[in-house]
Design an enzyme around this catalytic site. Structure first.
Site, PDB file in Angstrom:
ATOM      1  N   ASP A 100      22.562  19.686  -8.114  1.00 45.90           N
ATOM      2  CA  ASP A 100      22.134  20.903  -8.804  1.00 45.90           C
ATOM      3  C   ASP A 100      23.188  21.988  -8.618  1.00 45.90           C
ATOM      4  O   ASP A 100      23.992  21.933  -7.672  1.00 45.90           O
ATOM      5  CB  ASP A 100      20.766  21.362  -8.316  1.00 45.90           C
ATOM      6  CG  ASP A 100      20.803  21.880  -6.876  1.00 45.90           C
ATOM      7  OD1 ASP A 100      21.277  21.115  -6.007  1.00 45.90           O
ATOM      8  OD2 ASP A 100      20.370  23.019  -6.634  1.00 45.90           O
ATOM      9  N   GLU A 162      19.233  22.158  -3.871  1.00 49.04           N
ATOM     10  CA  GLU A 162      19.867  22.885  -2.758  1.00 49.04           C
ATOM     11  C   GLU A 162      20.092  24.346  -3.118  1.00 49.04           C
ATOM     12  O   GLU A 162      19.840  25.238  -2.306  1.00 49.04           O
ATOM     13  CB  GLU A 162      21.195  22.219  -2.395  1.00 49.04           C
ATOM     14  CG  GLU A 162      21.793  22.698  -1.081  1.00 49.04           C
ATOM     15  CD  GLU A 162      22.633  23.959  -1.189  1.00 49.04           C
ATOM     16  OE1 GLU A 162      22.870  24.611  -0.154  1.00 49.04           O
ATOM     17  OE2 GLU A 162      23.048  24.313  -2.323  1.00 49.04           O
TER      18      GLU A 162
END
Length: 457
Positions: A100, A162
């Site tokens: 991500d 994250e």
């Protein structure tokens, strides 16, 4: 200890293989950057994150891992997990990354489109080129260069949220330690002190974030009729926030030690000014060395203020104002203690009897790994072979809450923080980029480490 695998490539052969793989690394990174994997459904479709996860799963399956799968974590994101057994009795190494990315913060701020890999002045630009899709490609390049020549077992995890900090993988780790724990954990979400300077990160700051609200009136008042004696909530907030810094701009919060010193690799002031794009004539804030201020002392930042905007504001005394305040916390200071100190300081600093509420937004603990084990010895050798100079230690101002979870869940593991994200990458900012030589050299470091770790134990 396991018998060493035969026919292992030497450093020169590995370097040649990695050089031959760099065109593929670029095309892989271009494909990954094009996937808008921002783990926030308010901004981008969640299908983009799933598409990135499946890309990662397919790529690492092709690179030799087995049982590569997507596992849903408690926050709804997907972690990509896989493994590869090593020879009997060999140690196991975990390879970590995340797929991500941060939102692009508006395409107008970028020189080239954020989700299109663009080469410019020898660097590759695009959101995630460094943080952390560049590290995904670094892992892939190392594994492809090694082929079947691996004297260690592997575990692999790619996190899917994250950047959002919603803690999905942290919760998954505590519930499924067998999927993650290994003898050495390579957390590849940091980087070198500069291009060409091999570095392991040995300090991460924690954080304590709050939202402070100040109220002084039942409602806004006409500034001509009431301004002067009427207490201005925005002025009160500004005065409160100003007490968080001393005259030279250094963070000063009652109850916190703000005098720590850094003993690792220094960060020269001129280099920092260049890396941070500080304007000519503007002084840096605080005292002590740059490294002291970055990695050994608390650092406060006002992230945002809610108040009337300039355009559209009325001639009125504000009755209410609030701010989002972030406090970065060095190793050695507990984040909850820092939160309590920040809350008490802001409350005590309120002028004129203004009413203040301080809401906890979140905390994260600082982290400092032990560096005297076989993984660090093997990593030091690998970095010196790849770069031709000794490995250095530095801190990182950011926080990686997963590291503390891993340290608690896998207490016997060595945790090494490394990667391709040197300061010029401008991670989280417009025009994020990566130097392809860092992908090449760090892939070589990882490959050499995986070859040498078993014999270092």
């Amino acid at each position: 200890m396991a018998e060493p695998t035969t026919d292992l490539p030497d450093a020169r052969a590995l370097a040649e293989r990695i050089d031959a793989l760099m065109p593929r690394a670029k095309s892989d990174l271009a494909e990954l950057v094009a996937i808008r994997s921002v783990a926030d459904p308010r901004q981008f479709p969640p299908e983009e994150c799933e598409r990135a996860a499946r890309w990662v799963a397919d790529a690492f399956t092709e690179a030799g891992l087995i049982d590569v799968r997507l596992e849903e974590t408690p926050d709804g994101s997907h972690a990509v997990l896989g493994h590869r057994p090593g020879p009997e009795g060999s140690p196991t190494v975990l390879l970590y990354c995340h797929y991500d990315v941060q939102p692009p913060l508006g395409e107008a701020a970028w020189t080239s489109p954020p989700f299109t890999l663009t080469e410019r002045d020898g660097r590759w630009y695009g959101r995630g080129t460094a943080d952390c899709k560049g590290n995904i490609v670094m892992h892939l390049t190392a594994l492809r260069a090694l082929g079947d020549a691996l004297p260690v077992g592997l575990k692999f995890v790619a996190e899917g949220s994250e950047e959002q900090g919603t803690g999905g993988l942290e919760e998954y780790v505590t519930a499924h330690p067998g999927d993650i724990c290994a003898d050495a954990l390579l957390i590849c979400d940091t980087g070198n002190a500069a291009v060409g300077r091999p570095t392991a990160t040995t300090a991460l700051r924690g954080l304590a974030n709050v939202v402070v609200t100040v109220t002084t009136l039942r409602g806004d008042l006409h500034s001509g009729m009431f301004g002067g004696p009427a207490p201005d909530a925005l002025a009160a907030l500004i005065q409160m926030l100003s007490t968080l810094r001393d005259a030279d701009g250094g963070t000063r919060i009652d109850g916190l030690d703000c005098t720590g010193t850094w003993t690792g690799v220094p960060y020269e002031e001129e280099q920092f000014r260049a890396d941070a794009s500080v304007l000519d004539g503007v002084r840096l804030t605080g005292s002590g060395s740059v490294a002291d201020r970055l990695w050994a002392r608390p650092a406060v930042t006002v992230l945002g203020i809610d108040c009337p905007p300039v355009v559209g504001s009325a001639a009125a005394v504000p009755a209410r104002a609030r701010a989002r305040v972030s406090l970065r916390v060095p190793p050695g200071t507990a984040s909850e203690a820092a939160l309590a100190a920040l809350t008490a300081h802001l409350t005590a600093a309120a002028p004129w009897g203004a009413r203040v509420s301080v809401e906890k937004e979140g905390t994260g603990s600082p982290f400092r790994p032990a560096t005297d084990g076989p993984a660090y010895r093997a990593m030091g050798r690998a970095m010196e072979q790849a770069y031709g100079r000794p490995m250095e230690f530095l801190g990182q101002g950011g926080s990686i809450p997963l590291c503390n979870v891993l340290a608690g869940t896998c207490p016997d593991a060595e945790i090494v923080l490394m990667g391709v994200e040197e300061p010029r990458c401008l991670i989280h900012a417009p025009d994020e980029s990566v130097d392809p030589s860092e992908i090449r050299n760090m892939a070589l470091v990882e490959a050499l480490f995986l070859l040498g770790y078993a014999s270092a134990r």
